[in-house]
Design an enzyme around this catalytic site. Structure first.
Site, short mmCIF file in Angstrom:
data_model
loop_
_atom_site.label_atom_id
_atom_site.label_comp_id
_atom_site.label_asym_id
_atom_site.label_seq_id
_atom_site.Cartn_x
_atom_site.Cartn_y
_atom_site.Cartn_z
N HIS A 46 -40.39 -15.69 -2.32
CA HIS A 46 -41.34 -16.07 -3.38
C HIS A 46 -41.42 -17.58 -3.52
O HIS A 46 -42.49 -18.13 -3.79
CB HIS A 46 -40.94 -15.41 -4.69
CG HIS A 46 -41.03 -13.92 -4.64
ND1 HIS A 46 -42.22 -13.24 -4.76
CD2 HIS A 46 -40.07 -12.97 -4.45
CE1 HIS A 46 -41.99 -11.94 -4.65
NE2 HIS A 46 -40.70 -11.75 -4.46
N ARG A 101 -52.30 -21.72 -0.46
CA ARG A 101 -52.38 -20.32 -0.89
C ARG A 101 -52.46 -20.20 -2.39
O ARG A 101 -53.41 -19.63 -2.96
CB ARG A 101 -51.16 -19.55 -0.36
CG ARG A 101 -50.93 -18.21 -1.03
CD ARG A 101 -49.49 -17.75 -0.84
NE ARG A 101 -49.18 -16.55 -1.59
CZ ARG A 101 -48.81 -16.52 -2.85
NH1 ARG A 101 -48.71 -17.64 -3.55
NH2 ARG A 101 -48.52 -15.37 -3.45
N GLY A 129 -49.07 -5.95 -6.50
CA GLY A 129 -48.03 -6.68 -5.77
C GLY A 129 -47.77 -8.02 -6.44
O GLY A 129 -47.87 -9.08 -5.82
N GLU A 156 -49.66 3.24 -5.43
CA GLU A 156 -50.15 4.60 -5.25
C GLU A 156 -49.50 5.59 -6.22
O GLU A 156 -50.02 6.69 -6.41
CB GLU A 156 -49.92 5.04 -3.80
CG GLU A 156 -50.81 4.36 -2.78
CD GLU A 156 -50.37 2.95 -2.43
OE1 GLU A 156 -51.06 2.30 -1.63
OE2 GLU A 156 -49.32 2.49 -2.95
N GLU A 175 -52.41 -10.85 -3.90
CA GLU A 175 -52.13 -11.66 -2.72
C GLU A 175 -51.56 -10.70 -1.68
O GLU A 175 -50.36 -10.53 -1.57
CB GLU A 175 -51.13 -12.77 -3.07
CG GLU A 175 -51.19 -13.96 -2.12
CD GLU A 175 -50.74 -13.65 -0.71
OE1 GLU A 175 -51.56 -13.09 0.07
OE2 GLU A 175 -49.60 -13.93 -0.37
N GLU A 188 -49.40 -6.78 6.96
CA GLU A 188 -48.56 -6.09 5.98
C GLU A 188 -49.14 -4.76 5.52
O GLU A 188 -48.50 -4.00 4.80
CB GLU A 188 -48.30 -6.99 4.78
CG GLU A 188 -47.46 -8.20 5.11
CD GLU A 188 -46.99 -8.94 3.87
OE1 GLU A 188 -47.01 -8.36 2.77
OE2 GLU A 188 -46.59 -10.10 4.01
#
Length: 295
Positions: free
Chosen positions: A76, A85, A109, A160, A177, A186
């Site tokens: 992180h 970014r 996320g 999910e 992101e 990913e």
């Protein structure tokens, strides 16, 4: 997997005992075969081998490792420290402040919650921050320490698995992101699209809204020599038979590296080979082959 690790779990015998046995067959022995029927000289992967690689990276096999990797602070720090970014998301969320004011945002996320805090600071009434990794134990503390505990709700779960009990209202914006190496590595975009379809009101905002894959061709003789020609002479010994394996390793797990622009032999901007409209792409399309042409 190492031979010893593969061996140690079979029938209670130690790795050393099994390795010394004449009838022991390594689980991964097929990958060590450079004879006919094994690795080809040109380094191309067969359809079966590509499928095996993709299966190994499927959700059922990769989720645990994937989410665990995001439980640690270091990754992180690296992502937040990427000014291009993080700055792009800050600019996008602040640029949509009028659209976000008093609205509901879903951060898929969320990690440390940096995008959730951007959205809250831009005026969002409510932010649902979802992440399945252990980082959320820190995220809750950071949210509270920055005074957003009444706005940001942190949910520890796979996207999910989130239900209407967790998010009981339609959201106006989905932000995430989700990008990996080569954009899709990913495989997180399906989770974003799932969140969009399940929780976002019609006409809502998805950030980022468009994703492009551009490909450029390059030639790097130094990199080739370092990885392939290196084996021609190893302290006076001929290790050149390992060259084909090196090529195969590049095919199955391409290196990620900074490239000298002078090595690019096509358009330096790259050819646009895939474009995805994140606000409208059907979930099923993400599981279909995507391809384009580079000249």
């Amino acid at each position: 997997r190492s031979a010893a690790a593969a061996a140690s779990g079979r029938d209670g015998a130690s790795g050393a005992e099994l390795a010394d046995s004449d009838d022991y067959e390594y689980e991964d022995s097929e990958f060590f075969d450079d004879e006919d029927g094994g690795w080809s000289v040109d380094g191309e992967l067969s359809v079966e081998e590509l499928n095996a690689i993709n299966d190994a990276r499927s959700d059922a096999n990769a989720d645990g490792t994937y989410f665990d990797s995001y439980s640690h602070i270091g990754i992180h720090r690296e992502m937040i420290g990427d000014a291009a970014r993080t700055g792009a998301y800050l600019k996008a969320l602040e640029g949509h402040a009028d659209a976000l004011k008093g609205k509901v945002v879903l951060d898929v996320g969320c990690g440390t919650g940096i995008l959730s805090m951007f959205a809250a600071r831009a005026g969002a009434r409510k932010v649902y921050a979802v992440d399945a990794s252990g980082i959320t134990r820190h995220t809750r503390r950071l949210v509270k320490e920055n005074g957003f505990e009444d706005v940001i709700e942190v949910i520890t779960a796979r996207m999910e698995d989130v239900t209407a009990k967790d998010i009981s209202e339609p959201v106006d914006c989905v932000v995430s992101e989700w990008m990996g190496y080569a954009l899709f590595f990913e495989s997180m975009l399906p989770s974003v699209v799932h969140a969009r379809d399940k929780f976002m009101r019609p006409g809502g905002l998805v950030l980022p809204n468009v994703a492009d894959v551009r490909v450029a061709l390059l030639e790097d003789q130094n990199r080739y020599d370092d990885g392939v020609s290196f084996w021609d002479d190893v302290y006076g010994f001929d290790f050149s038979s390992l060259a084909s394996q090196t090529k195969r390793d590049w095919s199955s797990d391409p290196p990620v590296a900074t490239v000298d622009p002078n090595c690019i032999v096509s358009d330096k901007e790259g050819a646009l080979v895939v474009r995805v409209d994140c606000a409208s792409v059907p979930l099923g399309d993400l599981y279909e082959p995507m391809a384009g042409t580079v000249e």
